[in-house]
Enzyme design. Structure first.
Site, PDB file in Angstrom:
ATOM      1  N   PRO A 308      15.871  15.729  69.935  1.00  0.00           N
ATOM      2  CG  PRO A 308      16.693  13.630  70.665  1.00  0.00           C
ATOM      3  CD  PRO A 308      15.320  14.504  70.208  1.00  0.00           C
ATOM      4  CB  THR A 310      23.871  15.590  67.170  1.00  0.00           C
ATOM      5  OG1 THR A 310      23.192  14.374  67.606  1.00  0.00           O
ATOM      6  CG2 THR A 310      25.394  15.477  67.488  1.00  0.00           C
ATOM      7  CD  GLN A 362      18.285  10.758  71.395  1.00  0.00           C
ATOM      8  OE1 GLN A 362      19.054  11.262  70.839  1.00  0.00           O
ATOM      9  NE2 GLN A 362      16.997  10.467  70.730  1.00  0.00           N
ATOM     10  CB  CYS A 393      22.044   7.184  66.240  1.00  0.00           C
ATOM     11  SG  CYS A 393      23.727   8.125  65.596  1.00  0.00           S
ATOM     12  CE  LYS A 432      14.096  10.680  66.682  1.00  0.00           C
ATOM     13  NZ  LYS A 432      14.840  10.242  65.665  1.00  0.00           N
ATOM     14  CG  HIS A 462      13.267   8.972  61.511  1.00  0.00           C
ATOM     15  ND1 HIS A 462      14.453   9.849  61.563  1.00  0.00           N
ATOM     16  CD2 HIS A 462      12.592   9.753  60.329  1.00  0.00           C
ATOM     17  CE1 HIS A 462      14.763  10.701  60.223  1.00  0.00           C
ATOM     18  NE2 HIS A 462      13.617  10.671  59.654  1.00  0.00           N
ATOM     19  CB  ALA A 517      13.829  16.124  64.163  1.00  0.00           C
ATOM     20  NE  ARG A 518      19.964  15.895  62.632  1.00  0.00           N
ATOM     21  CZ  ARG A 518      21.044  16.601  62.904  1.00  0.00           C
ATOM     22  NH1 ARG A 518      21.288  17.333  62.149  1.00  0.00           N
ATOM     23  NH2 ARG A 518      21.223  17.057  64.218  1.00  0.00           N
TER      24      ARG A 518
END
Length: 627
Positions: A308, A310, A362, A393, A432, A462, A517-518
């Site tokens: 996911p 953002t 999420q 986050c 996560k 992560h 992801a990012r």
């Protein structure tokens, strides 16, 4: 990373783009407007915000070598402008068009205006068309795909489907093919929105679980802060009261243990009619709840999981990644309190395209009441294959409210959230997390066994702490250690995947799969064809024209999703520019001296093999607007 013959300086790079943008070049008119301004800003000051103020280069940028007098004279100029420019002029929907056409006219029922005498929109189509901006193209993607454009005269490509008298033309044969088909699911209905706003939605399961949290259990022992009993007492109660749960009074329900659902009062359940709409065999799920082992399994081991993301992980972008081989997709992070309030903008993050066969959402929250209620709400109203809790986050806005990474330090609340959501969901629950909050103080290996005990079906780790954010390298050795601890629960690894070699190395660490992801730069956002590279085990030297076609597909998907009127076009442009800020960091495989590109390396200025490839490498927003 590039051979010297491709490298260039910043000045030569932008001079080349300006020279090719003169009359006769690919983007002549736009560059002429920019050169007239002198400073390279966009020609129209209303279309783009002014450039950020950047402190001029001079000795002593850190302030140590500058004289104290000079520092006192210009205190405002010392701090370099960084991050988001929050004072930029924001375009609101009312600013897209000064005179907007009434929706009733657009939908062909002008005599039944929803607003009646209070309507402030235009009803005269001729007056609207006189002030409407010119069309952006000769073909409308909605008309060509579905046979009808629902935006009618407000469409910015309206000349392709308007007849005499501004009548909207319909291709009946093509429209019939799509009749009755639902392309996008999980929409927020008006009835549900009214129930949420008036707080009339029934959270039966969540309220039952929360009543159990409010009352302490046992013989008055202190136990944990909010659950009313210690972990040992909960294990004992799980064995001794498992069969007595049906006879307990509603005032003191038994706490769910290790992912099991709380058992309802049999007499109470038998009096109430079943809320499950059955087609075919009649089920008894209204009386006998599913055990943890009977729940739907999340079997995605070895699959490629698009994380996911953002802002950038919107539905059009997920369609692009799905076409390139992403197996599992997940919606953007949604805040549970906003969902419970019925906010349309938050519910838009839950939308699912029909091509997304394995899809999850999420949720972010800090308290068990809101998270459990939100889980029950989604369980009853939308179609998903799993629900993910965001405990990774790192941003301050979320962390300071107790959500995101902060839950890793609030284990009591964390446990209540996981147990509560698992008790009300019929689909698997995943979590996560990060390695920890502070750098060099990893705590994930202590939390993962607890998450497995609380009933989660999968964990994604992560390989960075909150303090690291998205900088430095991910700790894959620590991820491998946690994968062994998590067994038999699947654990997906996340961090620094930009090539199939990175993915192969990660899978050898013993994880069940990888999430793309990012990261520091971005795997899927820099190169969405990464999924194809991993599955085909090759480096894809994709051409600039192929990359441009990807952007064209994204634009068409955006016009389908957000609309082809002025507001939809502006939204599509906004998200396209956001994505281009990541795409410009990609270095073509044919220009690399050593394969693969490292995700921690910021690309140098280089000349591409053609003008378009060079233009796509620019980090200047003016060039993104050209694209």
């Amino acid at each position: 990373p590039c051979p010297p013959r491709f490298l260039t300086s910043k000045e030569q790079f932008h001079a080349f783009l300006r020279a090719r943008g003169e009359p006769g070049g690919p983007a002549g008119g736009e560059d002429e407007e920019k050169e007239e301004d002198g400073d390279g800003d966009v020609g129209s000051p209303q279309s783009e915000p002014p450039a950020k103020r950047v402190r001029p280069e001079e000795p002593g940028q850190d302030g140590e070598s500058r004289e104290d007098g000079a520092a006192e004279k210009e205190p405002a100029e010392r701090k370099r402008a960084r991050g988001q420019n929050k004072s930029r002029p924001c375009m609101k929907p009312t600013c897209y068009e000064q005179n907007r056409l009434c929706p009733s006219v657009t939908q062909g029922c002008a005599e039944k205006c929803y607003f009646g005498a209070r309507c402030r929109f235009l009803h005269d189509v001729g007056e609207y068309m006189a002030a409407k901006p010119g069309d952006l193209g000769r073909s409308c993607v909605l008309f060509e795909t579905f046979g009808k454009c629902v935006y009618g005269v407000t469409c910015r490509f309206a000349q392709s489907h308007l007849g005499d008298g501004y009548q909207n033309i319909v291709n009946a044969d093509l429209a019939k093919q799509w009749e009755g088909k639902t392309l996008v699911r999980n929409n927020l209905s008006k009835d549900l929105q009214q129930q949420l706003r008036k707080k009339k939605f029934n959270f039966k399961k969540a309220d039952e679980y929360l009543r159990g949290l409010a009352k302490p259990h046992g013989d008055g022992g202190k136990g944990s802060k909010a659950t009313g009993c210690s972990a040992e007492e909960r294990e004992v109660s799980n064995c001794t009261t498992a069969q007595e749960g049906l006879g307990d009074s509603p005032e003191c329900p038994v706490r769910p243990q290790q992912g099991e659902d709380p058992k309802p009062d049999a007499s109470q359940s038998s009096e109430e009619p079943s809320s499950i709409k059955t087609a075919g065999p009649v089920t008894d799920e209204d009386l006998i709840k599913l055990r943890a082992c009977e729940k739907k399994k999340l079997e995605i081991q070895g699959k490629l999981y698009l994380a996911p993301l953002t802002t950038c992980g919107n539905l059009p972008f997920r369609r692009i990644c799905k076409r390139f081989g992403a197996d599992v997709t997940c919606g953007e992070m949604a805040v549970c309190t906003n969902l419970l309030q019925g906010q349309s903008s938050e519910w838009a993050l839950l939308k699912r395209h029909h091509t997304e066969d394995i899809f999850g959402v999420q949720l972010e929250g800090a308290f068990p009441d809101t998270m459990t209620k939100c889980a029950e709400l989604l369980n009853q109203t939308i179609e998903v294959d799993f629900v993910d809790i965001n405990v990774g986050c790192p941003i301050d806005l979320v962390y300071k409210k107790g959500g995101g990474c902060a839950l890793m330090t609030r284990t009591n609340k964390f446990e209540q959230i996981v147990r509560g959501m698992n008790s009300v969901l019929d689909v698997p629950l995943t979590v996560k997390i990060r390695t920890g909050v502070q750098e060099k103080m990893n705590v994930a290996h202590k939390i993962i066994p607890k998450i497995r005990e609380w009933g989660a079906s999968m964990v994604t780790l992560h390989g960075r702490s909150r303090e690291q954010r998205y900088t430095r390298g991910a700790d894959w050795d620590y991820i491998a250690q946690c994968a062994q601890i998590a067994s038999p629960m699947p654990l997906f690894g996340n961090g620094d995947i930009l090539s199939y070699e990175d993915a192969d190395r990660a899978m050898q660490m013993g994880v069940s799969g990888i999430m793309i992801a990012r990261q520091v730069l971005v795997g899927a956002l820099i190169k969405p064809w990464l999924f194809t590279e991993i599955k085909e085990q090759r480096h894809w030297d994709i051409s600039s024209s192929e990359r441009f076609e990807i952007l064209r597909d994204f634009t068409n998907h955006g016009l389908e999703h957000w609309g082809s009127d002025t507001q939809g076009v502006e939204k599509t442009r906004k998200f396209l520019l956001e994505w281009l800020s990541f795409l410009c960091r990609y270095i073509p495989v044919g220009l690399l001296e050593c394969l693969p590109q490292k995700i921690n390396e910021r690309p140098p200025y280089y000349m591409g093999r053609d003008y378009l490839e060079t233009l796509m490498a620019s980090q200047n927003v003016d060039d993104w607007i050209k694209i």
